[in-house]
Design a protein around this motif. Structure first.
Motif, PDB file in Angstrom:
ATOM      1  N   SER A 381       0.832  -1.211   0.000  1.00 45.18           N
ATOM      2  CA  SER A 381       0.000   0.000   0.000  1.00 45.18           C
ATOM      3  C   SER A 381       0.864   1.257   0.000  1.00 45.18           C
ATOM      4  O   SER A 381       0.502   2.264  -0.614  1.00 45.18           O
ATOM      5  CB  SER A 381      -0.933  -0.001   1.205  1.00 45.18           C
ATOM      6  N   GLU A 382       2.009   1.219   0.689  1.00 42.87           N
ATOM      7  CA  GLU A 382       2.891   2.390   0.698  1.00 42.87           C
ATOM      8  C   GLU A 382       3.416   2.689  -0.707  1.00 42.87           C
ATOM      9  O   GLU A 382       3.520   3.851  -1.116  1.00 42.87           O
ATOM     10  CB  GLU A 382       4.047   2.151   1.663  1.00 42.87           C
ATOM     11  N   ARG A 383       3.732   1.641  -1.449  1.00 42.35           N
ATOM     12  CA  ARG A 383       4.192   1.837  -2.825  1.00 42.35           C
ATOM     13  C   ARG A 383       3.055   2.376  -3.710  1.00 42.35           C
ATOM     14  O   ARG A 383       3.262   3.261  -4.546  1.00 42.35           O
ATOM     15  CB  ARG A 383       4.703   0.510  -3.404  1.00 42.35           C
ATOM     16  N   ILE A 384       1.845   1.843  -3.504  1.00 44.49           N
ATOM     17  CA  ILE A 384       0.701   2.295  -4.302  1.00 44.49           C
ATOM     18  C   ILE A 384       0.415   3.772  -4.048  1.00 44.49           C
ATOM     19  O   ILE A 384       0.164   4.543  -4.989  1.00 44.49           O
ATOM     20  CB  ILE A 384      -0.538   1.435  -3.975  1.00 44.49           C
ATOM     21  N   LEU A 385       0.442   4.182  -2.772  1.00 47.02           N
ATOM     22  CA  LEU A 385       0.185   5.583  -2.454  1.00 47.02           C
ATOM     23  C   LEU A 385       1.207   6.501  -3.116  1.00 47.02           C
ATOM     24  O   LEU A 385       0.869   7.580  -3.609  1.00 47.02           O
ATOM     25  CB  LEU A 385       0.197   5.785  -0.942  1.00 47.02           C
ATOM     26  N   LEU A 386       2.459   6.075  -3.137  1.00 45.87           N
ATOM     27  CA  LEU A 386       3.495   6.876  -3.790  1.00 45.87           C
ATOM     28  C   LEU A 386       3.232   6.987  -5.297  1.00 45.87           C
ATOM     29  O   LEU A 386       3.346   8.066  -5.888  1.00 45.87           O
ATOM     30  CB  LEU A 386       4.871   6.241  -3.555  1.00 45.87           C
ATOM     31  N   VAL A 387       2.861   5.879  -5.918  1.00 49.51           N
ATOM     32  CA  VAL A 387       2.606   5.882  -7.356  1.00 49.51           C
ATOM     33  C   VAL A 387       1.422   6.794  -7.681  1.00 49.51           C
ATOM     34  O   VAL A 387       1.472   7.571  -8.638  1.00 49.51           O
ATOM     35  CB  VAL A 387       2.350   4.442  -7.849  1.00 49.51           C
TER      36      VAL A 387
END
Length: 625
Positions: A381-387
């Motif tokens: 989820s942290e990667r998705i939020l950044l993207v």
């Protein structure tokens, strides 16, 4: 208390500074809120662990937003857009979700996580794209209309997505905390069961279905039969704050009911909004809910920005940036294919393709919801939020790229064509706002045919809903006027809001038809003089007749009889018409009236003549009586 006030000051201060700056730069309020959160969180470290708890509270803004979306969705408007909503919008969501899901599975994620990721990235930024389309005047282009249809479909699709995500949740095994203790997750059957209120907890499957349907039916019936009596009851109290309390009660109460039956609060709020969309209290509800929705959504986006883990970007910048570009490219390819299928050409095709290629603010909501429902792990989820955040930050560059491509290929955006004016009549009415509506109704009710022209599509559509025919088009265009029968018309009514456009129209009409009777609307005396010189026969000042009537009512209530007040009104009216003609002779369009000595002196003389005429009139009437 001190800690709470400090945190509140930090959040509000960051929003007040960052959001106006982002708006000035044309980046939109959502990016401003995200930037504010990034500033006070990862960059300055002014906020910390309380962000997660605050985010759960701020998520209620999403519920309010979906309630307002429901209020704006009229069944007739949706039916008229059904082909683009189902075809264009539906295909975009399905194809984009499938493409991204396939890519995620190729990288080793299971199907449920991949599907959740596909749904999250299928959505685009409604807030950023609509604001950009409005600012650049692109809403009436073919590409802008298609873009809006897809965004509307995405907004509606969020509801079933929120209902679907919990079904993708998988049980999580126990994990060890850093201190060596065992953490049991909510899905773990051995975890401690904290009792919560639920109407379906111990019911069999058919019982859950019945209770759920009953709850939805209760919302629909209450909206149809109970809302109006309750609002009338509240209205009788004449307490403005009670309307706000009732609006909040509707949203909060429905959200609580949905939680009791195990459904998403957002789903219930959306359903209630649709039910109340045709209510006479719809605008009252929108006015009361909007400030709370805006603040809570803003707070939600700030907490998202504050919670973004930039350490993830620092650890693997190539993967994060590569994923961001991959999402934009995949969405862009899907949109480009759809633009071919739905016959968008040139710059419209690139507006549609690049305008929707980013991820959107609903992605933050679905990501947070997916983590809460144990659909995707926190690390992912942290990667998705950044993207999502990075793709939204790139959006202004995508619009710039669209403009560059449009110039290179040499095609302009195609603005929606005006209606074909295929009727003629003795009376042409240009502009059908508050002023033109009354003229049109009076003349039409007397049995005379009118041809109504207006450049505002929403106004024309509203007229048609009430059974009045009108044509969408620019009344100042010679071809539109000719098609409306200017050559044979007896009267032209110029009721445009724009003084410059009205003046342009009067000049053209007088040039084409010296014998045409032109009635024009004016804002003030300066407009009257300009229209008089342009050739208007009768000029009506917007506030003059209503002000004159109000003055007559004053005279009737301070000692004059109704007859005396009416005579004074007639005298004033006749004198004013004479004064306008006299003052037009000394009026100078290049000089303000207050600096025109001849104009000022003549106005004073005419005012003295008016006072003398009124006094003489009243003395004569009183002596006769």
């Amino acid at each position: 208390m001190e800690g709470f006030l400090f945190s509140a000051s930090i959040y509000l201060g960051a929003a007040v500074i960052a959001v106006p700056v982002a708006a000035r730069l044309g980046l939109g309020s959502v990016l401003g809120y995200l930037a504010a959160g990034i500033l006070i969180g990862p960059l300055l470290g002014l906020v910390g662990a309380e962000t997660k708890d605050l985010q759960h509270f701020a998520e209620f803004g999403v519920v309010m937003m979906l309630f307002l979306i429901g209020l704006e969705l009229e069944p007739r408007a949706l039916w008229d857009m059904r082909h683009r909503l189902i075809g264009l919008g539906g295909l975009q969501i399905v194809l984009t979700t499938g493409a991204i899901m396939g890519g995620a599975m190729a990288f080793g994620f299971n199907w449920s996580v991949s599907l959740a990721v596909g749904l999250i990235f299928a959505l685009s930024s409604t807030a950023i794209v609509l604001q950009t389309l409005s600012e650049k005047g692109l809403m009436r282009t073919a590409g802008g209309r298609s873009t809006f249809s897809v965004l509307l479909t995405q907004d509606i699709a969020v509801i079933p997505m929120l209902a679907l995500l919990p079904l993708l949740a998988l049980p999580k095994a126990m994990s060890l905390n850093p201190d060596g203790s065992i953490e049991r997750h909510a899905n773990d059957p051995h975890a401690t069961d904290h009792a919560s209120l639920s109407l379906v907890a111990d019911l069999p499957g058919w019982g859950v279905t019945l209770v759920t349907l009953a709850a939805i039916g209760a919302i629909i019936l209450a909206g149809v039969y109970l809302a109006r009596p309750v609002f009338r009851f509240i209205h009788a109290s004449h307490l403005r704050e009670m309307f706000t309390a009732l609006a909040l009660l509707i949203v909060v109460g429905i959200s609580f009911l949905m939680l009791l039956v195990g459904l998403s609060p957002a789903l219930g709020a959306f359903l209630a909004g649709v039910v109340l969309a045709n209510s006479e209290f719809r605008h009252e509800l929108e006015t009361d809910i909007e400030p709370f929705k805006g603040l809570l959504l803003g707070l939600f986006f700030i907490t998202v920005g504050a919670g973004i883990n930039f350490a993830v970007l620092e650890r693997d910048p190539a993967a994060i940036l590569g994923t961001t570009l991959a999402v934009i490219i995949v969405k862009g390819l899907v949109l480009y294919v759809l633009s071919h299928i739905f016959k968008l050409y040139g710059s419209d095709r690139w507006l549609f393709t690049l305008g929707l290629a980013q991820a959107g603010e609903f992605g933050f909501i679905l990501t947070a919801f997916s983590v809460a429902q144990n659909v995707i792990p926190i690390g992912l989820s942290e990667r998705i939020l950044l993207v999502i955040a990075l793709s939204m930050l790139i959006t202004p560059l995508l619009f710039i790229l669209m403009e560059v491509i449009g110039k290179r290929i040499g095609t302009d955006l195609q603005v929606d064509q005006h209606d074909e004016v295929n009727e003629e009549g003795p009376v042409i009415i240009a502009g059908v706002g508050r002023f033109g509506q009354i003229v049109n109704r009076l003349v039409g009710s007397a049995g005379f045919k009118t041809v109504v022209l207006d450049h505002d599509l929403k106004t024309i559509e509203l007229m048609r809903r009430f059974g009045f025919k009108g044509f969408f088009g620019d009344p100042t265009r010679p071809d539109v006027l000719r098609a409306a029968g200017l050559a044979d018309a007896r009267v032209l009514v110029v009721a445009l809001d724009d003084a410059a456009a009205a003046l342009k129209m009067v000049r053209y009409a007088r040039k084409e038809r010296p014998d045409l009777h032109i009635i024009a609307r004016a804002g003030d005396r300066s407009d009257v003089f300009r229209l008089y010189q342009a050739g208007a026969n009768d000029i009506v000042r917007e506030m003059f007749d209503s002000s004159l009537r109000a003055g007559r009512y004053v005279l009737e209530n301070i000692g004059l009889s109704e007859f005396e007040a009416a005579e004074a009104e007639k005298t004033f009216y006749a004198h004013d018409r004479h004064a306008i003609r006299e003052l037009a002779q000394v009026w100078d369009p290049e000089k303000p009236s207050g600096e025109n000595e001849a104009y000022v002196e003549r106005a004073k003389e005419l005012e003295r003549d008016l006072e003398a005429s009124l006094l003489t009139l009243l003395e004569t009437r009183r002596s006769e009586s």
